[in-house]
Scaffold this motif. Structure first.
Motif, PDB file in Angstrom:
ATOM      1  N   LYS A 184       0.848  -1.195   0.000  1.00 48.90           N
ATOM      2  CA  LYS A 184       0.000   0.000   0.000  1.00 48.90           C
ATOM      3  C   LYS A 184       0.878   1.237   0.000  1.00 48.90           C
ATOM      4  O   LYS A 184       1.927   1.268   0.643  1.00 48.90           O
ATOM      5  CB  LYS A 184      -0.888   0.023   1.244  1.00 48.90           C
ATOM      6  CG  LYS A 184      -2.091  -0.849   1.138  1.00 48.90           C
ATOM      7  CD  LYS A 184      -3.040  -0.522   2.262  1.00 48.90           C
ATOM      8  CE  LYS A 184      -4.425  -1.015   1.922  1.00 48.90           C
ATOM      9  NZ  LYS A 184      -5.412  -0.529   2.861  1.00 48.90           N
ATOM     10  N   ARG A 185       0.424   2.273  -0.701  1.00 47.36           N
ATOM     11  CA  ARG A 185       1.171   3.526  -0.766  1.00 47.36           C
ATOM     12  C   ARG A 185       1.265   4.158   0.619  1.00 47.36           C
ATOM     13  O   ARG A 185       0.411   3.941   1.472  1.00 47.36           O
ATOM     14  CB  ARG A 185       0.461   4.517  -1.697  1.00 47.36           C
ATOM     15  CG  ARG A 185       0.410   4.131  -3.154  1.00 47.36           C
ATOM     16  CD  ARG A 185       1.733   4.263  -3.867  1.00 47.36           C
ATOM     17  NE  ARG A 185       2.346   5.569  -3.724  1.00 47.36           N
ATOM     18  CZ  ARG A 185       2.380   6.486  -4.661  1.00 47.36           C
ATOM     19  NH1 ARG A 185       1.820   6.264  -5.823  1.00 47.36           N
ATOM     20  NH2 ARG A 185       2.978   7.634  -4.450  1.00 47.36           N
ATOM     21  N   ALA A 186       2.281   4.972   0.791  1.00 44.78           N
ATOM     22  CA  ALA A 186       2.473   5.671   2.061  1.00 44.78           C
ATOM     23  C   ALA A 186       1.408   6.759   2.210  1.00 44.78           C
ATOM     24  O   ALA A 186       1.024   7.394   1.233  1.00 44.78           O
ATOM     25  CB  ALA A 186       3.865   6.286   2.110  1.00 44.78           C
ATOM     26  N   MET A 187       0.952   6.949   3.427  1.00 43.82           N
ATOM     27  CA  MET A 187      -0.041   7.991   3.689  1.00 43.82           C
ATOM     28  C   MET A 187       0.673   9.303   3.998  1.00 43.82           C
ATOM     29  O   MET A 187       1.751   9.308   4.587  1.00 43.82           O
ATOM     30  CB  MET A 187      -0.935   7.607   4.871  1.00 43.82           C
ATOM     31  CG  MET A 187      -1.896   6.502   4.559  1.00 43.82           C
ATOM     32  SD  MET A 187      -3.278   6.273   5.705  1.00 43.82           S
ATOM     33  CE  MET A 187      -2.709   6.771   7.275  1.00 43.82           C
ATOM     34  N   SER A 188       0.034  10.388   3.623  1.00 41.14           N
ATOM     35  CA  SER A 188       0.589  11.711   3.903  1.00 41.14           C
ATOM     36  C   SER A 188       0.263  12.116   5.340  1.00 41.14           C
ATOM     37  O   SER A 188      -0.581  11.500   6.003  1.00 41.14           O
ATOM     38  CB  SER A 188       0.001  12.735   2.938  1.00 41.14           C
ATOM     39  OG  SER A 188      -1.377  12.905   3.203  1.00 41.14           O
ATOM     40  N   GLU A 211       6.447  10.187   7.693  1.00 44.17           N
ATOM     41  CA  GLU A 211       7.830   9.830   7.362  1.00 44.17           C
ATOM     42  C   GLU A 211       8.087   8.354   7.664  1.00 44.17           C
ATOM     43  O   GLU A 211       8.710   7.647   6.872  1.00 44.17           O
ATOM     44  CB  GLU A 211       8.800  10.716   8.149  1.00 44.17           C
ATOM     45  CG  GLU A 211      10.241  10.561   7.733  1.00 44.17           C
ATOM     46  CD  GLU A 211      10.509  10.957   6.290  1.00 44.17           C
ATOM     47  OE1 GLU A 211      11.362  10.303   5.658  1.00 44.17           O
ATOM     48  OE2 GLU A 211       9.872  11.897   5.792  1.00 44.17           O
ATOM     49  N   ALA A 212       7.585   7.883   8.797  1.00 44.40           N
ATOM     50  CA  ALA A 212       7.742   6.468   9.153  1.00 44.40           C
ATOM     51  C   ALA A 212       7.003   5.583   8.152  1.00 44.40           C
ATOM     52  O   ALA A 212       7.510   4.529   7.747  1.00 44.40           O
ATOM     53  CB  ALA A 212       7.229   6.226  10.567  1.00 44.40           C
ATOM     54  N   ASP A 213       5.823   6.020   7.738  1.00 46.66           N
ATOM     55  CA  ASP A 213       5.043   5.239   6.777  1.00 46.66           C
ATOM     56  C   ASP A 213       5.719   5.235   5.413  1.00 46.66           C
ATOM     57  O   ASP A 213       5.667   4.241   4.692  1.00 46.66           O
ATOM     58  CB  ASP A 213       3.618   5.792   6.677  1.00 46.66           C
ATOM     59  CG  ASP A 213       2.655   4.795   6.059  1.00 46.66           C
ATOM     60  OD1 ASP A 213       2.768   3.591   6.382  1.00 46.66           O
ATOM     61  OD2 ASP A 213       1.798   5.208   5.264  1.00 46.66           O
ATOM     62  N   LYS A 249       8.947   5.309   4.915  1.00 45.72           N
ATOM     63  CA  LYS A 249      10.049   4.347   5.028  1.00 45.72           C
ATOM     64  C   LYS A 249       9.515   2.920   4.943  1.00 45.72           C
ATOM     65  O   LYS A 249      10.121   2.060   4.309  1.00 45.72           O
ATOM     66  CB  LYS A 249      10.811   4.560   6.329  1.00 45.72           C
ATOM     67  CG  LYS A 249      11.647   5.824   6.311  1.00 45.72           C
ATOM     68  CD  LYS A 249      12.354   6.046   7.621  1.00 45.72           C
ATOM     69  CE  LYS A 249      13.129   7.355   7.571  1.00 45.72           C
ATOM     70  NZ  LYS A 249      13.708   7.721   8.849  1.00 45.72           N
ATOM     71  N   ARG A 250       8.365   2.679   5.588  1.00 42.69           N
ATOM     72  CA  ARG A 250       7.740   1.360   5.521  1.00 42.69           C
ATOM     73  C   ARG A 250       7.409   1.010   4.081  1.00 42.69           C
ATOM     74  O   ARG A 250       7.727  -0.070   3.603  1.00 42.69           O
ATOM     75  CB  ARG A 250       6.456   1.338   6.369  1.00 42.69           C
ATOM     76  CG  ARG A 250       5.729   0.002   6.290  1.00 42.69           C
ATOM     77  CD  ARG A 250       4.211   0.064   6.168  1.00 42.69           C
ATOM     78  NE  ARG A 250       3.596   1.135   5.468  1.00 42.69           N
ATOM     79  CZ  ARG A 250       3.079   1.042   4.231  1.00 42.69           C
ATOM     80  NH1 ARG A 250       3.182  -0.062   3.533  1.00 42.69           N
ATOM     81  NH2 ARG A 250       2.476   2.067   3.673  1.00 42.69           N
ATOM     82  N   TYR A 251       6.815   1.950   3.382  1.00 42.94           N
ATOM     83  CA  TYR A 251       6.430   1.712   1.990  1.00 42.94           C
ATOM     84  C   TYR A 251       7.654   1.432   1.115  1.00 42.94           C
ATOM     85  O   TYR A 251       7.641   0.502   0.313  1.00 42.94           O
ATOM     86  CB  TYR A 251       5.655   2.912   1.439  1.00 42.94           C
ATOM     87  CG  TYR A 251       5.409   2.817  -0.047  1.00 42.94           C
ATOM     88  CD1 TYR A 251       4.518   1.886  -0.563  1.00 42.94           C
ATOM     89  CD2 TYR A 251       6.077   3.643  -0.939  1.00 42.94           C
ATOM     90  CE1 TYR A 251       4.295   1.787  -1.924  1.00 42.94           C
ATOM     91  CE2 TYR A 251       5.861   3.550  -2.296  1.00 42.94           C
ATOM     92  CZ  TYR A 251       4.969   2.623  -2.788  1.00 42.94           C
ATOM     93  OH  TYR A 251       4.761   2.520  -4.137  1.00 42.94           O
ATOM     94  N   GLU A 252       8.690   2.234   1.289  1.00 42.03           N
ATOM     95  CA  GLU A 252       9.885   2.050   0.465  1.00 42.03           C
ATOM     96  C   GLU A 252      10.524   0.688   0.702  1.00 42.03           C
ATOM     97  O   GLU A 252      10.947   0.025  -0.244  1.00 42.03           O
ATOM     98  CB  GLU A 252      10.885   3.177   0.731  1.00 42.03           C
ATOM     99  CG  GLU A 252      10.434   4.500   0.136  1.00 42.03           C
ATOM    100  CD  GLU A 252      11.293   5.679   0.546  1.00 42.03           C
ATOM    101  OE1 GLU A 252      12.183   5.517   1.415  1.00 42.03           O
ATOM    102  OE2 GLU A 252      11.065   6.775   0.007  1.00 42.03           O
ATOM    103  N   SER A 253      10.577   0.253   1.964  1.00 40.94           N
ATOM    104  CA  SER A 253      11.180  -1.052   2.249  1.00 40.94           C
ATOM    105  C   SER A 253      10.298  -2.182   1.715  1.00 40.94           C
ATOM    106  O   SER A 253      10.801  -3.154   1.152  1.00 40.94           O
ATOM    107  CB  SER A 253      11.446  -1.227   3.741  1.00 40.94           C
ATOM    108  OG  SER A 253      10.240  -1.251   4.468  1.00 40.94           O
ATOM    109  N   GLU A 254       8.979  -2.043   1.861  1.00 38.51           N
ATOM    110  CA  GLU A 254       8.072  -3.066   1.340  1.00 38.51           C
ATOM    111  C   GLU A 254       8.117  -3.111  -0.184  1.00 38.51           C
ATOM    112  O   GLU A 254       8.058  -4.182  -0.783  1.00 38.51           O
ATOM    113  CB  GLU A 254       6.641  -2.812   1.811  1.00 38.51           C
ATOM    114  CG  GLU A 254       6.401  -3.164   3.260  1.00 38.51           C
ATOM    115  CD  GLU A 254       4.966  -2.930   3.700  1.00 38.51           C
ATOM    116  OE1 GLU A 254       4.091  -2.675   2.843  1.00 38.51           O
ATOM    117  OE2 GLU A 254       4.715  -2.999   4.915  1.00 38.51           O
ATOM    118  N   LYS A 255       8.237  -1.942  -0.804  1.00 38.69           N
ATOM    119  CA  LYS A 255       8.291  -1.885  -2.262  1.00 38.69           C
ATOM    120  C   LYS A 255       9.580  -2.523  -2.773  1.00 38.69           C
ATOM    121  O   LYS A 255       9.570  -3.225  -3.788  1.00 38.69           O
ATOM    122  CB  LYS A 255       8.192  -0.437  -2.735  1.00 38.69           C
ATOM    123  CG  LYS A 255       8.102  -0.322  -4.234  1.00 38.69           C
ATOM    124  CD  LYS A 255       7.899   1.099  -4.671  1.00 38.69           C
ATOM    125  CE  LYS A 255       7.846   1.146  -6.188  1.00 38.69           C
ATOM    126  NZ  LYS A 255       7.822   2.484  -6.704  1.00 38.69           N
TER     127      LYS A 255
END
Length: 94
Positions: free
Chosen positions: A22-26, A75-77, A79-85
């Protein structure tokens, strides 16, 4: 005949992979999710669009210090998205 010639072709969207992260939330989305129920409780009978408008006004009224917790969550989300992607792309390529 003329009507058929002037119709636009619709471009088809690519199907979204259900396994994709899922995309990162703003920061605003974190704020909106946290405050949506409060806005609805304060304004019973408010429409969906009006809820968004009120949330937007409240977000704009916040100071930078008040926005900070939401920006930290965003910002934490991110980073989560980038690592999952990264993991998703690695498994997809393999």
């Amino acid at each position: 005949m003329a009507a058929a010639a002037t119709t636009k072709k619709r471009t088809q969207r690519k199907k979204k992979d259900p396994n994709a992260p899922k995309r990162a939330m703003s920061a605003y989305m974190f704020f909106a999710n946290e405050n949506r129920d409060i806005v609805r409780a304060e304004n019973p009978g408010i429409s969906f669009g009006q809820v968004g408008r009120v949330l937007g006004e409240k977000w704009k009224a916040l100071s930078d210090d008040e926005k900070q917790p939401y920006e930290a969550k965003a910002e934490a989300d991110k980073k989560r998205y980038e690592s999952e992607k990264e993991l998703y792309n690695a498994t997809k390529a393999a």
